[in-house]
Motif scaffolding. Sequence first.
Motif, PDB file in Angstrom:
ATOM      1  N   ALA A   2       0.831  -1.205   0.000  1.00 19.80           N
ATOM      2  CA  ALA A   2       0.000   0.000   0.000  1.00 19.80           C
ATOM      3  C   ALA A   2       0.863   1.251   0.000  1.00 19.80           C
ATOM      4  O   ALA A   2       0.526   2.249  -0.648  1.00 19.80           O
ATOM      5  N   THR A   3       1.985   1.201   0.723  1.00 25.06           N
ATOM      6  CA  THR A   3       2.901   2.346   0.751  1.00 25.06           C
ATOM      7  C   THR A   3       3.519   2.586  -0.619  1.00 25.06           C
ATOM      8  O   THR A   3       3.635   3.727  -1.081  1.00 25.06           O
ATOM      9  N   ILE A   4       3.903   1.512  -1.284  1.00 24.51           N
ATOM     10  CA  ILE A   4       4.486   1.630  -2.619  1.00 24.51           C
ATOM     11  C   ILE A   4       3.472   2.210  -3.597  1.00 24.51           C
ATOM     12  O   ILE A   4       3.793   3.071  -4.426  1.00 24.51           O
ATOM     13  N   ALA A   5       2.220   1.753  -3.501  1.00 24.06           N
ATOM     14  CA  ALA A   5       1.181   2.215  -4.415  1.00 24.06           C
ATOM     15  C   ALA A   5       0.903   3.707  -4.267  1.00 24.06           C
ATOM     16  O   ALA A   5       0.529   4.373  -5.238  1.00 24.06           O
ATOM     17  N   ILE A   9       6.148   7.641  -8.362  1.00 21.06           N
ATOM     18  CA  ILE A   9       7.046   6.695  -9.029  1.00 21.06           C
ATOM     19  C   ILE A   9       8.442   7.276  -9.205  1.00 21.06           C
ATOM     20  O   ILE A   9       9.432   6.539  -9.251  1.00 21.06           O
ATOM     21  N   ARG A  10       8.567   8.601  -9.263  1.00 18.23           N
ATOM     22  CA  ARG A  10       9.894   9.220  -9.396  1.00 18.23           C
ATOM     23  C   ARG A  10      10.731   8.979  -8.148  1.00 18.23           C
ATOM     24  O   ARG A  10      11.948   8.790  -8.231  1.00 18.23           O
ATOM     25  N   SER A  59       8.279  11.932 -18.900  1.00 18.46           N
ATOM     26  CA  SER A  59       7.129  12.146 -18.018  1.00 18.46           C
ATOM     27  C   SER A  59       5.897  11.398 -18.535  1.00 18.46           C
ATOM     28  O   SER A  59       5.087  10.901 -17.742  1.00 18.46           O
ATOM     29  N   ALA A  60       5.743  11.323 -19.866  1.00 19.50           N
ATOM     30  CA  ALA A  60       4.622  10.565 -20.432  1.00 19.50           C
ATOM     31  C   ALA A  60       4.770   9.077 -20.131  1.00 19.50           C
ATOM     32  O   ALA A  60       3.798   8.389 -19.802  1.00 19.50           O
ATOM     33  N   LEU A  61       5.996   8.581 -20.238  1.00 17.89           N
ATOM     34  CA  LEU A  61       6.249   7.178 -19.925  1.00 17.89           C
ATOM     35  C   LEU A  61       5.976   6.897 -18.454  1.00 17.89           C
ATOM     36  O   LEU A  61       5.361   5.876 -18.108  1.00 17.89           O
ATOM     37  N   LEU A  62       6.411   7.789 -17.572  1.00 23.87           N
ATOM     38  CA  LEU A  62       6.186   7.593 -16.135  1.00 23.87           C
ATOM     39  C   LEU A  62       4.696   7.628 -15.807  1.00 23.87           C
ATOM     40  O   LEU A  62       4.226   6.876 -14.943  1.00 23.87           O
ATOM     41  N   ALA A  63       3.953   8.496 -16.490  1.00 25.71           N
ATOM     42  CA  ALA A  63       2.504   8.555 -16.258  1.00 25.71           C
ATOM     43  C   ALA A  63       1.841   7.244 -16.668  1.00 25.71           C
ATOM     44  O   ALA A  63       0.942   6.742 -15.974  1.00 25.71           O
ATOM     45  N   TRP A  64       2.291   6.689 -17.793  1.00 26.95           N
ATOM     46  CA  TRP A  64       1.759   5.393 -18.237  1.00 26.95           C
ATOM     47  C   TRP A  64       2.113   4.285 -17.250  1.00 26.95           C
ATOM     48  O   TRP A  64       1.276   3.447 -16.900  1.00 26.95           O
ATOM     49  N   HIS A  68      -0.731   2.150 -15.458  1.00 27.47           N
ATOM     50  CA  HIS A  68      -0.999   0.850 -16.090  1.00 27.47           C
ATOM     51  C   HIS A  68      -0.003  -0.248 -15.733  1.00 27.47           C
ATOM     52  O   HIS A  68      -0.139  -1.376 -16.220  1.00 27.47           O
ATOM     53  N   ARG A  69       0.995   0.036 -14.929  1.00 25.93           N
ATOM     54  CA  ARG A  69       1.929  -1.002 -14.511  1.00 25.93           C
ATOM     55  C   ARG A  69       2.075  -1.071 -12.990  1.00 25.93           C
ATOM     56  O   ARG A  69       2.021  -2.157 -12.411  1.00 25.93           O
ATOM     57  N   LEU A  70       2.267   0.065 -12.352  1.00 27.02           N
ATOM     58  CA  LEU A  70       2.508   0.062 -10.900  1.00 27.02           C
ATOM     59  C   LEU A  70       1.367  -0.575 -10.101  1.00 27.02           C
ATOM     60  O   LEU A  70       1.640  -1.330  -9.152  1.00 27.02           O
TER      61      LEU A  70
END
Length: 533
Positions: A2-5, A9-10, A59-64, A68-70
């Motif tokens: 839950a903490t990771i979520a 992500i940066r 930044s677009a990749l990190l948003a994706w 959709h991955r994290l």
Amino acid sequence: AATIASTDIRLLLKDDVFVDFFNTFLNLPVFGQTPIYISSMGQWDLWPELPSCLDPSPSALLAWLEKHRLPHFCKSSLCLHLVLCQKLLGFIRSGEAAKLLNWQSADRWLLEKCISGNQGMCHFRAFIQGTAGEELTDFWLTTERLLGLDELDERQRDLYLSLLHRLKATHLREGSSVVILCRTIIESLPKARHIQSIITRREILSKMQERVLFMLQSYWLPKFFIHCKMGMEEEESCQLLLQEYQERLLQANLQEPSVFPEKLLTAYIKRSQSLSGPYCSKKAKAEIWTLVKEERDSQEMKIPSFRVQRERQPGPAGSKKESHLDKDALGSFLHRSDHPANTASEGKGGATSPKKPRPNAEQVLLLEDLREEKVLSKLCSSAPLVQLPSLKKTVKTLPFLPSALSADTCAGRPFKDFLKHQDRSMETHLLDLWHDLEEFLPVVLDPSRENSFFLRCLIGEKICKTYLEEGTIQQLPLETRTLKNLRNHLMFGEFSPWIFRAQEEICKVLCCFYEEFLDDDDRTFLHFMVKGM
């Protein structure tokens, strides 16, 4: 988890341990786009590559990734292993470990090198395999997953009860390593056994989990450390590392920095150098698996052939029909070896995946515990539009589908979520059956595992009740004889080649839906990349 979520992500990508586990997750073969982050360079390496005419922002990749991955990573078995790894590293770095085990800073430094990241945890799990430490680790991981669920949430209740029944049937049975270790906790709460309070149950499991974790930290970690040092002494490639360790031992007053300097690297995406071909992860994966099959075929030609003779089973005289069916199932099992399939193992996660091109050997993740195929290939594809291109040649997805489905388990079940969002209840049901059969295999094939008998009976009974009851068996789009023979063996917790036959039939049904999943993943990724330009 839950903490990771809930963490940006940066910030997560500044932790090398997280990056190692996350890279492993991102490269599971269930996904279409499988990027990898090279933290030492601040570089993102995409596969399949984007067209060279596009210049997407990081930044677009990190948003994706964040959307959709994290979320799937936080539900995966890899995330649980990351949390355990962080707990072990926290103990190694603590003053408690130094006092309790008389570890010097050089010892802590070397042990961190041995256990950090996915590979370190793989080595630790391999070391404790077949010991009480393996059962303690499995209990800790299962309990961590269970305590992260909300029993009152209808969407999570089935998984919660399934994990709870697993604990009761295995680790919480009288005589198990967990019960022996935590007996004082259980006996100190005699009335709690009959209280159905969720809070009380969680408190007991949480205390037992803490006791198990301390045993792993204070007993199994030191044994693992000794094992690693002895192994490195015999390994020529580790001599430089041991030499640095000896130098650090001589510097008694050496102090490790408590806070690592923040990385100032600016992340960027490696530009594609290819101009040919459309962007299509489905096509790129098929080409990779073609290379995998060619490599396997060439290796099999070097191995002497041998006959496989089926063991004769006792049965009524003249039972020729049943013998014929067993032969068919066994033939299906042997035919399956032609595909890049694999058997998943509980607690460790399992997936077979090809390797994609990486800048150098140091950046290639060795996913031993995930059984990733070490195949390097310069495959490039591109497409300037968000719309998926129409391919002239039909891409054959079925050969590598078993590996993708196996990876779906340790990837947080993204394919299952896709089917549920598409209201494909029957296909979701079939996928669950495939995964339950895959979970049953390593248990029934390894009787040496602690509580193996109880666990295989539990899983076999669950499969029969959930999928193979008389009233529901006719609803499944599989051959009736396959399902009936499957039930006849699983109801007794027995292995049967019909497991492979059933999985093969399920793959044929799910193949077109998995292709839709890959297409949807491509569309979503391209949408983020083009929108972020």
